[in-house]
Design a protein around this motif. Structure first.
Motif, PDB file in Angstrom:
ATOM      1  N   MET A 140       0.828  -1.200   0.000  1.00 20.24           N
ATOM      2  CA  MET A 140       0.000   0.000   0.000  1.00 20.24           C
ATOM      3  C   MET A 140       0.867   1.256   0.000  1.00 20.24           C
ATOM      4  N   TYR A 172      -6.343   1.049  -2.282  1.00 18.19           N
ATOM      5  CA  TYR A 172      -6.901  -0.190  -1.727  1.00 18.19           C
ATOM      6  C   TYR A 172      -7.656  -0.967  -2.807  1.00 18.19           C
ATOM      7  N   LYS A 176      -7.472  -4.847  -3.916  1.00 22.09           N
ATOM      8  CA  LYS A 176      -8.655  -5.707  -3.889  1.00 22.09           C
ATOM      9  C   LYS A 176      -8.907  -6.345  -5.253  1.00 22.09           C
ATOM     10  N   LEU A 342      -6.236  -3.261   6.695  1.00 26.63           N
ATOM     11  CA  LEU A 342      -6.013  -3.687   5.311  1.00 26.63           C
ATOM     12  C   LEU A 342      -6.286  -5.177   5.122  1.00 26.63           C
ATOM     13  N   LEU A 345      -9.370  -6.568   3.269  1.00 25.54           N
ATOM     14  CA  LEU A 345      -9.476  -6.683   1.819  1.00 25.54           C
ATOM     15  C   LEU A 345      -9.543  -8.146   1.393  1.00 25.54           C
ATOM     16  N   ALA A 351     -13.062  -1.431  -0.630  1.00 24.62           N
ATOM     17  CA  ALA A 351     -11.959  -0.490  -0.430  1.00 24.62           C
ATOM     18  C   ALA A 351     -12.396   0.676   0.454  1.00 24.62           C
ATOM     19  N   VAL A 354     -12.610  -0.355   4.126  1.00 22.92           N
ATOM     20  CA  VAL A 354     -11.283  -0.433   4.727  1.00 22.92           C
ATOM     21  C   VAL A 354     -10.788   0.953   5.109  1.00 22.92           C
TER      22      VAL A 354
END
Length: 366
Positions: A140, A172, A176, A342, A345, A351, A354
């Motif tokens: 990330m 994110y 995903k 995270l 996910l 997203a 999260v």
């Protein structure tokens, strides 16, 4: 000097106690300049600028991207000398890419396209892991830097940007999408990174993501078949915005800081001399022969590890770098919260969910 050597590598908690008591080591090795800011503010850390002016070859021996841990906003000077360095990399199986006719990915879109072709050919793109609860956050951080440049770290820390805002939710979502397409494999949260690396070395995946320290692991693990045949390649984490192609998650990590609290001029001079020796290019070259990893100093020898030589060449062309993005946040819960959130996910969360979870949980610690 015996006490000096014993105290050189100091845990953050012990360091806090040492400074509070006034009984600090002559120098200490610490990860990340943000953890040292309070001691710089207090005037307890030596500004090395005059020494770099006296010995320009000392400073010139350090790679440009590694200095961030020694410089602090609003304070003139350079308060430390970087020693080790790292960055996140993408490792790949050369034969598998050749088999499906794709080039080494440069952009994130290139990587997604490669994953689709590998999957269609019956080759698993990744066996991604996050049981260790850091792997998602590392990527990330890297992707945010590859999308928005180094300013994103400061913008998030200052609340100019939010972890549930449009920019970060887009990051994110890219992660995903890889999960939903099956490109990251099964059992993500029950697989640790050693297992992921072993599966990659056994030919069970085309890609793996981790730090530059893996160059030594690939050479020393029990299964070195791919490494010995030079079938493993290494490249940068693919960019999202080409303008940030050479911006990396990493940089100088362990950095030597020299203390001035209750130290005589003679002690400080002796400490500078010793640290200068430890961080010279000649010393690092010797160290690299027995410990094949990446250093902040410029390695000028053939290390005997082709991946490490390739990584050193990549790092020499870096333009900017940042450590993991949560390290810049003053919220002490940032790192653990982001890492924990995270993981959702991989269990079906969106997203946006999260991002909202990160913000909600961090707010409890403000």
């Amino acid at each position: 000097m015996r006490v000096f050597l014993q105290s050189l590598i100091t845990k953050k908690e012990k360091l806090t106690t040492d400074f509070a008591s006034g009984n600090v080591p002559n120098a200490f090795l610490q990860y990340g300049g943000s953890r040292t800011r309070e001691y710089v503010d207090a005037g307890y850390i030596l500004d090395l600028t005059p020494y770099f002016e006296q010995y320009p070859e000392w400073k010139e021996g350090v790679q440009d991207f590694a200095w961030e841990t020694t410089q602090f906003d609003g304070i003139e000077g350079t308060y430390g000398i970087p020693w080790s360095a790292y960055q996140l990399c993408l490792y790949y199986n050369k034969d598998y890419l050749d088999q499906v006719g794709v080039d080494v990915p440069e952009s994130w879109d290139d990587l997604v396209d490669a994953c689709a072709k590998l999957k269609d050919a019956g080759i698993q793109p990744f066996n991604y892991s996050d049981k260790d609860n850091y792997h998602f956050e590392h990527l990330m951080s890297a992707l945010a830097l590859k999308a928005y440049g180094t300013s994103i770290a400061d913008d998030l820390a200052s609340d100019k940007e939010a972890y549930n805002g449009e920019k970060m939710v887009a990051i994110y979502q890219k992660m995903k999408d890889m999960i939903d397409a099956g490109y990251w494999g099964d059992g993500i949260l029950s697989t640790d990174f050693n297992t992921e690396r072993n599966m990659f070395e056994a030919g069970k995946a085309a890609f793996t993501v981790d730090g530059t320290w893996n160059c030594g692991n690939f050479q020393n693990d029990s299964d070195t078949t791919l490494f010995d045949a030079q079938k493993i390649g290494v490249t940068r984490i693919p960019y999202i915005d080409e303008a940030n192609k050479t911006v990396e998650m990493g940089g100088g990590s362990d950095t030597y800081y020299i203390t001035t609290l209750n130290k005589s001029d003679e002690e400080i001079a002796a400490t500078v001399k010793f640290i200068k020796y430890l961080t010279s290019v000649d010393s690092i070259n010797e160290m690299c022969k027995s410990s094949p990893t990446t250093y902040a100093e410029k390695v000028t020898i053939d290390t005997g590890n082709y991946l490490l030589d390739d990584v050193n060449a990549i790092m020499a062309e870096n333009t900017e770098s940042k450590l993991e993005i949560p390290t810049y946040d003053s919220n002490t819960a940032a790192m653990d919260t982001i890492r924990n959130s995270l993981q959702a996910l991989a269990t079906g969360a969106s997203a946006q969910e999260v991002g909202d979870d990160i913000v909600d949980k961090m707010s409890a610690y403000e």
